[in-house]
Design a protein around this motif. Structure first.
Motif, PDB file in Angstrom:
ATOM      1  N   ILE A  43       0.703  -1.376   0.040  1.00 44.11           N
ATOM      2  CA  ILE A  43       0.102   0.121   0.028  1.00 44.11           C
ATOM      3  C   ILE A  43       0.947   1.105   0.050  1.00 44.11           C
ATOM      4  CG2 ILE A  43      -1.843   1.229   1.023  1.00 44.11           C
ATOM      5  CD1 ILE A  43      -2.747  -1.557   0.166  1.00 44.11           C
ATOM      6  N   GLY A 101       1.175   5.275  -0.098  1.00 44.70           N
ATOM      7  CA  GLY A 101       0.234   6.544  -0.037  1.00 44.70           C
ATOM      8  C   GLY A 101       0.922   7.610  -0.936  1.00 44.70           C
ATOM      9  N   THR A 159       0.639  11.871  -1.687  1.00 38.24           N
ATOM     10  CA  THR A 159       0.160  13.069  -1.270  1.00 38.24           C
ATOM     11  C   THR A 159      -0.570  13.687  -2.368  1.00 38.24           C
ATOM     12  OG1 THR A 159       2.233  14.252  -1.677  1.00 38.24           O
ATOM     13  CG2 THR A 159       1.866  13.348   0.433  1.00 38.24           C
ATOM     14  N   THR A 160      -1.375  14.672  -1.737  1.00 40.31           N
ATOM     15  CA  THR A 160      -2.156  15.361  -3.048  1.00 40.31           C
ATOM     16  C   THR A 160      -2.204  16.883  -3.000  1.00 40.31           C
ATOM     17  OG1 THR A 160      -4.339  15.153  -1.405  1.00 40.31           O
ATOM     18  CG2 THR A 160      -3.794  13.346  -3.171  1.00 40.31           C
ATOM     19  N   VAL A 163      -2.753   4.647  -2.645  1.00 39.88           N
ATOM     20  CA  VAL A 163      -4.029   5.374  -1.955  1.00 39.88           C
ATOM     21  C   VAL A 163      -3.674   6.995  -2.015  1.00 39.88           C
ATOM     22  CG1 VAL A 163      -4.801   5.426   0.407  1.00 39.88           C
ATOM     23  CG2 VAL A 163      -4.089   3.166  -0.561  1.00 39.88           C
ATOM     24  N   LEU A 164      -4.441   7.792  -2.217  1.00 39.62           N
ATOM     25  CA  LEU A 164      -4.459   9.072  -2.153  1.00 39.62           C
ATOM     26  C   LEU A 164      -4.596   9.640  -0.641  1.00 39.62           C
ATOM     27  CD1 LEU A 164      -6.215  10.300  -5.338  1.00 39.62           C
ATOM     28  CD2 LEU A 164      -3.952   9.633  -5.071  1.00 39.62           C
ATOM     29  N   LEU A 165      -3.531  10.628  -0.099  1.00 35.53           N
ATOM     30  CA  LEU A 165      -3.512  11.192   1.239  1.00 35.53           C
ATOM     31  C   LEU A 165      -3.929  12.752   1.274  1.00 35.53           C
ATOM     32  CD1 LEU A 165      -0.244   9.662   2.213  1.00 35.53           C
ATOM     33  CD2 LEU A 165      -2.602   8.516   2.324  1.00 35.53           C
ATOM     34  N   TYR A 205      -1.232   7.563   9.386  1.00 39.69           N
ATOM     35  CA  TYR A 205      -0.929   7.264   8.068  1.00 39.69           C
ATOM     36  C   TYR A 205       0.341   6.271   7.980  1.00 39.69           C
ATOM     37  CZ  TYR A 205      -4.498  10.488   5.685  1.00 39.69           C
ATOM     38  OH  TYR A 205      -5.588  11.040   5.489  1.00 39.69           O
ATOM     39  N   ARG A 237      -0.005   2.707   8.832  1.00 39.94           N
ATOM     40  CA  ARG A 237      -0.640   1.945   7.923  1.00 39.94           C
ATOM     41  C   ARG A 237      -0.242   1.523   6.440  1.00 39.94           C
ATOM     42  NH1 ARG A 237      -3.356   4.134  12.067  1.00 39.94           N
ATOM     43  NH2 ARG A 237      -5.213   2.952  13.179  1.00 39.94           N
ATOM     44  N   LEU A 238       0.676   2.318   6.224  1.00 41.35           N
ATOM     45  CA  LEU A 238       1.060   2.303   4.860  1.00 41.35           C
ATOM     46  C   LEU A 238       2.432   1.452   4.781  1.00 41.35           C
ATOM     47  CD1 LEU A 238       0.760   6.141   3.899  1.00 41.35           C
ATOM     48  CD2 LEU A 238      -0.802   4.208   3.087  1.00 41.35           C
ATOM     49  N   VAL A 270       5.476   5.686   1.042  1.00 37.92           N
ATOM     50  CA  VAL A 270       4.895   7.057   0.808  1.00 37.92           C
ATOM     51  C   VAL A 270       5.638   7.662  -0.343  1.00 37.92           C
ATOM     52  CG1 VAL A 270       4.773   9.252   1.764  1.00 37.92           C
ATOM     53  CG2 VAL A 270       4.473   7.266   3.433  1.00 37.92           C
ATOM     54  N   GLU A 305       2.510  17.714   4.913  1.00 35.69           N
ATOM     55  CA  GLU A 305       3.720  16.961   4.311  1.00 35.69           C
ATOM     56  C   GLU A 305       5.051  16.721   5.118  1.00 35.69           C
ATOM     57  OE1 GLU A 305       3.938  17.581   0.336  1.00 35.69           O
ATOM     58  OE2 GLU A 305       1.726  17.320  -0.073  1.00 35.69           O
TER      59      GLU A 305
END
Length: 231
Positions: free
Chosen positions: A5, A7, A9-10, A43-45, A56, A59-60, A63, A99
């Motif tokens: 998984i 993550g 960043t957005t 997965v988008l954060l 986060y 659970r990832l 990154v 971030e």
């Protein structure tokens, strides 16, 4: 075998759907596509409270710190140069705080991390480093503002093992590393010796690059991240 998984960043941007216009957390498709192609599950954060960064990371499996508007110079004690037409966009303090905390949490937890463009700046600042706020003024030319260029890579680095000793890269930038953050070493350089990539010593996989490896056909660096995230 389950996919790691990852993550990503957005951005915080105004988005429109139907008659609604709202602030939204968005991400260019290229990031998720590159992670999926490399064997990861993207997965988008959303850039929420910095206090959620540790949750986060726990659970990832990895990154990605994505690109975007530049880090606020106030975070590293600099005043931006007088460049009214630089096109850098207004800082996003909420994203910067989130971030920075996410990068610090990933470093502390030894979670694999790939920091892209702005993301490399975030990683450097999170480790106590600083940035050149006007690269054109510092080096006396504007070649870093062009779409593509060649960089020299340390062959002994994680980056070098993934892409070789030279790489043709895509990614214009107007800021760059001035002082390296704690534990970071330079592992790639432009022809004028501006740092184009960094790695964190002693970490399982923490690489920052000034360019955009998610673009184009060469996905080896993203593959290296996903491989590092596997049990």
């Amino acid at each position: 075998m389950a996919r790691p998984i990852v993550g990503i960043t957005t951005y915080l941007e105004a988005a429109r759907w139907g008659t609604w216009v709202r602030e939204a957390a968005v991400s260019p498709r290229a990031y998720a596509r590159a992670v999926e192609k490399a064997g990861g599950a993207p997965v988008l954060l959303p850039p929420l409270s910095p206090v959620s960064a540790g949750d986060y990371v726990r659970r990832l499996d990895a990154v990605v710190l994505a690109g975007g508007v530049e880090v606020d110079p106030a975070l590293y004690g600099e005043v931006p140069a007088d460049e009214p037409d630089d096109g850098l966009g207004a800082p996003q303090p909420q994203r910067d705080r989130f971030e920075t905390a996410l990068a610090q949490a990933a470093v502390e937890a030894d979670v694999p991390l790939l920091a892209i463009s702005r993301g490399m700046h975030v990683l450097n600042v999170a480790q106590g480093g600083t940035l050149i706020t006007s690269l054109r003024e510092a080096v006396g030319h504007d070649r870093h503002e062009s779409a593509g260029h060649v960089v020299t890579v340390s062959v002994s680095s994680r980056l070098g093992k993934a892409v070789g000793d030279r790489a043709e890269v895509a990614g214009a930038h107007r800021r760059a590393v001035r002082r390296l953050g704690t534990g970071l070493i330079a592992v790639a350089w432009a022809d004028d010796q501006i740092v184009e990539a960094v790695e964190l010593q002693g970490h399982r996989f923490a690489v920052g690059v000034q360019w955009h490896p998610e673009r184009g056909a060469d996905n080896r660096l993203v593959e290296a991240l996903v491989d590092a995230a596997r049990p």
